[in-house]
Scaffold this motif. Structure first.
Motif, PDB file in Angstrom:
ATOM      1  N   UNK A  33      35.836  32.020  21.550  1.00 53.35           N
ATOM      2  CA  UNK A  33      36.648  32.128  22.631  1.00 53.35           C
ATOM      3  C   UNK A  33      35.819  33.079  23.479  1.00 53.35           C
ATOM      4  N   UNK A  34      34.837  33.843  23.084  1.00 48.85           N
ATOM      5  CA  UNK A  34      34.626  34.015  24.307  1.00 48.85           C
ATOM      6  C   UNK A  34      34.012  35.612  23.916  1.00 48.85           C
ATOM      7  N   UNK A  35      33.649  36.957  25.067  1.00 46.74           N
ATOM      8  CA  UNK A  35      33.602  37.757  24.865  1.00 46.74           C
ATOM      9  C   UNK A  35      35.169  38.806  24.778  1.00 46.74           C
ATOM     10  N   UNK A  36      35.717  39.979  24.355  1.00 44.20           N
ATOM     11  CA  UNK A  36      37.068  40.377  24.732  1.00 44.20           C
ATOM     12  C   UNK A  36      36.791  40.567  26.023  1.00 44.20           C
ATOM     13  N   UNK A  37      36.534  40.760  27.474  1.00 43.34           N
ATOM     14  CA  UNK A  37      36.680  40.712  28.846  1.00 43.34           C
ATOM     15  C   UNK A  37      36.968  39.012  28.732  1.00 43.34           C
ATOM     16  N   UNK A  38      36.336  37.967  28.094  1.00 42.75           N
ATOM     17  CA  UNK A  38      37.021  36.635  28.720  1.00 42.75           C
ATOM     18  C   UNK A  38      38.576  36.017  28.334  1.00 42.75           C
ATOM     19  N   UNK A  39      38.525  37.141  27.086  1.00 43.15           N
ATOM     20  CA  UNK A  39      39.627  36.700  26.533  1.00 43.15           C
ATOM     21  C   UNK A  39      41.027  37.351  27.073  1.00 43.15           C
ATOM     22  N   UNK A  40      40.587  38.841  27.806  1.00 41.97           N
ATOM     23  CA  UNK A  40      41.578  39.465  28.916  1.00 41.97           C
ATOM     24  C   UNK A  40      41.525  38.521  29.938  1.00 41.97           C
ATOM     25  N   UNK A  41      40.393  38.468  30.269  1.00 45.74           N
ATOM     26  CA  UNK A  41      40.497  37.363  32.136  1.00 45.74           C
ATOM     27  C   UNK A  41      41.076  36.266  31.974  1.00 45.74           C
ATOM     28  N   UNK A  42      41.175  35.357  30.372  1.00 49.18           N
ATOM     29  CA  UNK A  42      42.098  34.619  30.054  1.00 49.18           C
ATOM     30  C   UNK A  42      43.556  35.045  30.413  1.00 49.18           C
ATOM     31  N   UNK A  43      44.003  35.911  30.214  1.00 44.27           N
ATOM     32  CA  UNK A  43      45.257  36.474  29.415  1.00 44.27           C
ATOM     33  C   UNK A  43      46.114  36.274  31.022  1.00 44.27           C
TER      34      UNK A  43
ATOM     35  N   UNK B 165      32.324  46.888  35.171  1.00 42.00           N
ATOM     36  CA  UNK B 165      33.871  47.629  34.804  1.00 42.00           C
ATOM     37  C   UNK B 165      34.502  47.179  34.955  1.00 42.00           C
ATOM     38  N   UNK B 166      34.931  46.038  35.905  1.00 41.35           N
ATOM     39  CA  UNK B 166      35.730  44.950  35.734  1.00 41.35           C
ATOM     40  C   UNK B 166      36.129  44.144  34.204  1.00 41.35           C
ATOM     41  N   UNK B 167      34.750  44.096  33.575  1.00 36.52           N
ATOM     42  CA  UNK B 167      34.831  43.514  32.769  1.00 36.52           C
ATOM     43  C   UNK B 167      35.281  44.735  30.898  1.00 36.52           C
ATOM     44  N   UNK B 168      34.809  45.246  31.001  1.00 37.70           N
ATOM     45  CA  UNK B 168      34.796  46.342  30.588  1.00 37.70           C
ATOM     46  C   UNK B 168      36.521  46.538  30.122  1.00 37.70           C
ATOM     47  N   UNK B 169      37.583  47.168  31.571  1.00 42.14           N
ATOM     48  CA  UNK B 169      38.605  47.429  31.619  1.00 42.14           C
ATOM     49  C   UNK B 169      39.860  45.750  30.864  1.00 42.14           C
ATOM     50  N   UNK B 170      38.891  44.616  31.219  1.00 37.64           N
ATOM     51  CA  UNK B 170      39.575  43.723  31.094  1.00 37.64           C
ATOM     52  C   UNK B 170      39.080  43.022  28.898  1.00 37.64           C
ATOM     53  N   UNK B 171      38.606  43.639  28.770  1.00 43.08           N
ATOM     54  CA  UNK B 171      37.938  44.291  27.246  1.00 43.08           C
ATOM     55  C   UNK B 171      39.414  45.361  26.961  1.00 43.08           C
ATOM     56  N   UNK B 172      39.620  45.980  27.088  1.00 41.04           N
ATOM     57  CA  UNK B 172      40.008  47.197  26.655  1.00 41.04           C
ATOM     58  C   UNK B 172      41.320  46.769  27.004  1.00 41.04           C
ATOM     59  N   UNK B 173      42.209  45.833  27.812  1.00 43.73           N
ATOM     60  CA  UNK B 173      43.064  45.579  27.974  1.00 43.73           C
ATOM     61  C   UNK B 173      43.366  44.920  26.519  1.00 43.73           C
ATOM     62  N   UNK B 174      42.730  44.351  26.107  1.00 47.39           N
ATOM     63  CA  UNK B 174      43.289  43.528  24.623  1.00 47.39           C
ATOM     64  C   UNK B 174      43.651  43.703  24.091  1.00 47.39           C
ATOM     65  N   UNK B 175      43.969  45.579  23.672  1.00 48.50           N
ATOM     66  CA  UNK B 175      44.060  46.491  22.561  1.00 48.50           C
ATOM     67  C   UNK B 175      42.789  46.624  21.726  1.00 48.50           C
ATOM     68  N   UNK B 176      43.375  46.827  20.309  1.00 49.56           N
ATOM     69  CA  UNK B 176      41.987  47.176  19.104  1.00 49.56           C
ATOM     70  C   UNK B 176      42.158  45.795  18.422  1.00 49.56           C
ATOM     71  N   UNK B 177      42.738  44.305  18.979  1.00 48.34           N
ATOM     72  CA  UNK B 177      42.785  43.617  18.326  1.00 48.34           C
ATOM     73  C   UNK B 177      43.660  42.049  18.954  1.00 48.34           C
TER      74      UNK B 177
END
Length: 712
Positions: A17-27, A61-73
């Motif tokens: 699925x790529x990185x957490x940041x990528x998952x947040x970006x897709x959302x 910074x945007x990648x970090x925010x995108x990753x954090x937007x996904x929560x713990x899981x």
């Protein structure tokens, strides 16, 4: 489209699925598609096109925010994206891609991002297909590891022309950043094959990343030619994809330096280069290095990071936001030292261009007037060296693939039925070169760099001439004036002399002295090369325009920082009574000279004089124009004052005043008015020794003279 070809080796990704940041970006992308569809994330509850304060942050910074937007899981996000993908495939009745998103591509991220793009463009998977091109072979006899190149093929949406455009993206953005241009080309009936870079270092002990890029682009172009026909394929490159990928593939293929295991590349490919990465003034010092480029990357794989975008897009928050979103959505990472790794190959290619290598097919260059990533003036020199059409876009932006001006211009240039477009009338970034001068800065840099390294750059007939140097204003009182250039000429066995003009006297009086000296040295039948520094060039112009009999005695003229259109320093002195009286007192009483020596250089006087005494264009001429940029100089203060009203200057002479129409022009930065004729600290020449600057100018002037003498 290219025929479907799965990869030769299946890849199983440990993070499909790529990185957490990528998952947040897709959302975020999915929410925008379900919301206002303005292409800007996290503004669904505000006006369309609104930018949030946090959206101006760096990519990391945007990648970090995108990753954090996904929560713990990320389980909920992955479930949502999977449901979206399956719903799209039920709607289309076919899989989103013919490639196995797990076994072949190695990533569900690949399938979901493609589905998101299809929904945004309202297109069917059958019109955008993914495949692979096998890239194997060597460049410059350097063996390169064979590999699969993933490409995405976009079918025409308008009446098909049977033509194909191969898109090579740059280092900072994925190919999807050029989607507006791709759509425009498809609407014009062209197919597009977009290359996807894989910057990951190979397992080879030494990974020639630049040569690998050249080989990969050549392989994709050759495969497209095999499918469409060699006369129906065009190239579109951005940034490093233009200067290293496209130019490298076409020029090295012309020389037979690319050996592909597969269909050969026919190098007659029309191309559009968007913001080609040329580099900086400092890089040009390395142009003289010969041989195969150094390895592209260190032996140990380099760390990967998000590409920095703030240095490539300035004063354009909308473009920066779009670029950041593209990077996050593609989960793009590049080696930390990517540009350094590509530099040897880039310089290798520029050296071939400076040696006179030209593409077979037409080249168009699209360049921003205020590109924050590199010097637009260097791109102008590249365009002259390639005989390419140069088109300016009035933006402060290196990522022109995101500019609204790019799609219509590129689609028009690549239309085989359209008439050849004229260069755009947009004002150039600064008045560095004016008139119909030919920019020879790239060729000069190659010659000067090689001269610095001790190579012989002068033609065989260089010793057949006598070199007469005409000094500038008041220079007979300057310590060490012309010492280094004359020492260098003596070391090379060039016969030279300083014309005994009185540097405190008027132009007309010195012109008579030049006439006598030229005729005296021409008695044995040899021709002279006149070298004029500053006002010395004005004295030469007066002699040649008034005394026509001298022209047959002159092989060439080298004009070093000559104020052809006048100097604002002379205007300043003449326009202020106190300064004028002080100048008269010093020149006439202390120097026993003529105050008109300086006043002859006033801009109104020079412009009026040129109209009645035009430069004899039959005399081969090379003009050197220099400017201060960043380095400290004794002339930094006058430069800062003059540049506010006259553009770049060398501290005394504006660059716009230092070039004759019809001449060969050379432009160097970080060289002040004394840099070519005085040693440090009296003069500043940051990149090349002053003696080598003069030798390179002599080589250019003799080349120009030989071209003039050759039958047309």
């Amino acid at each position: 489209m290219l025929p479907f070809r799965p990869p030769s080796v299946s890849i199983v990704d440990s993070a499909p699925w790529g990185s957490r940041g990528a998952i947040g970006a897709m959302i975020h992308e999915l929410r925008d598609l379900l919301g206002n569809r303005d292409g800007i994330w996290q503004n669904e509850h505000t006006d369309s096109g609104t930018l949030g304060r946090r959206q101006r942050a760096s990519v990391s910074s945007q990648a970090l925010r995108s990753a954090l937007s996904t929560g713990l899981s990320t389980e909920d996000e992955r479930t949502t994206l999977t449901e979206f993908l399956r719903a799209g495939e039920r709607r289309w009745t076919v899989p989103v891609t013919e490639l196995d998103p797990i076994g072949s591509v190695g990533s569900m991220h690949f399938a979901v991002t493609k589905a998101l793009m299809l929904i945004r463009l309202d297109r069917h998977p059958s019109t955008i297909r993914d495949t692979h091109v096998w890239a194997a072979g060597s460049v410059d006899d350097t063996p390169l590891a064979a590999r699969d190149i993933r490409v995405r093929c976009y079918a025409p949406t308008g009446p098909a022309t049977g033509h194909c455009v191969v898109l090579v993206p740059g280092h900072a953005l994925p190919a999807t950043a050029s989607i507006d241009t791709i759509q425009a080309l498809n609407a014009s009936g062209h197919g597009v094959v977009a290359l996807e870079h894989d910057w990951t270092p190979s397992a080879a002990p030494e990974d020639h990343l630049g040569l690998r890029l050249v080989r990969d682009v050549a392989a994709v172009l050759a495969t497209a030619q095999a499918q469409y026909g060699s006369d129906r394929v065009h190239a579109l490159g951005c940034s490093v994809g233009a200067s290293v990928g496209v130019l490298g593939a076409l020029l090295l293929a012309m020389q037979g330096r690319i050996q592909l295991q597969g269909p050969p590349l026919h190098p007659a490919v029309p191309a559009v280069l968007v913001s080609p990465w040329v580099g900086s003034d400092t890089d040009l010092v390395a142009l003289g290095q010969s041989g195969t480029p150094r390895p592209g990357l260190p032996k140990q794989p380099a760390a990967l990071r998000r590409p920095g975008l703030h240095a490539t897009v300035a004063e354009a928050p909308q473009l920066l936001t779009r670029a950041t979103q593209q990077v996050l959505l593609a989960d793009l990472r590049v080696p930390v030292d990517l540009l350094s790794a590509l530099t040897p190959t880039r310089m290798h290619i520029l050296s071939h261009i400076a040696e006179g290598l030209r593409p077979i097919a037409p080249i168009h260059i699209l360049q921003a007037t205020r590109d924050p990533f590199h010097e637009p003036a260097l791109v102008r020199g590249l365009a002259h060296a390639l005989d390419a059409s140069l088109h300016w876009v009035p933006e402060r932006n290196h990522l022109l693939e995101l500019s609204a001006a790019t799609p219509p211009m590129v689609s028009r240039w690549l239309d085989p039925g359209a008439p050849a477009p004229e260069p755009t009338p947009t004002t150039e970034p600064d008045p560095t070169i004016h008139g119909a001068a030919r920019d020879r800065s790239l060729r000069f840099a190659l010659l000067a760099a090689r001269s610095t390294q001790g190579a012989t750059i002068l033609p065989e007939n260089a010793h057949d001439h006598i070199y007469l140097i005409v000094p500038g204003l008041f220079t007979e009182r300057y310590p060490f004036y012309l010492r280094e250039p004359c020492t260098r000429m003596s070391a090379l066995g060039l016969e030279h002399a300083v014309v005994p003009v009185d540097t405190d006297q008027t132009v007309s009086r010195n012109a008579e002295q030049i006439r006598q000296t030229v005729l005296q040295h021409a008695l044995d039948g040899r021709k002279v090369v006149l070298v004029g520094h500053s006002k010395g060039g004005i004295d030469i112009a007066e002699a040649l325009s008034v005394h026509a009999e001298l022209r047959s005695c002159v092989e060439a003229v080298i004009a070093v920082q000559v104020p052809w259109l006048g100097s604002p320093v002379a205007d300043f002195v003449a326009g202020r009574s106190v300064w004028a009286q002080g100048h008269r007192l010093v020149v006439e009483r202390a120097f026993a000279g003529d105050e008109q020596a300086l006043l002859d250089l006033q801009e109104p006087i020079r412009k009026a004089h040129i109209k009645t005494h035009p430069w004899p264009e039959a005399v081969p001429t090379v003009c050197l124009a220099t400017a201060l940029k960043q380095r400290a100089s004794l002339l930094s203060v006058p430069d800062s004052l003059l540049s506010k009203t006259h553009g770049p200057t060398d501290g005394f002479v504006p660059v716009a005043s230092a070039v004759l129409p019809g001449s060969d022009a050379v432009f160097i930065r970080d060289v002040d008015h004394g840099g070519v004729v005085l040693p440090a600290p009296f003069g500043l020449s940051a990149h090349f020794p002053s003696g080598d600057i003069l030798i390179a100018l002599i080589a250019l002037a003799l080349e120009r003279a030989a071209q003039r003498a050759a039958p047309s």
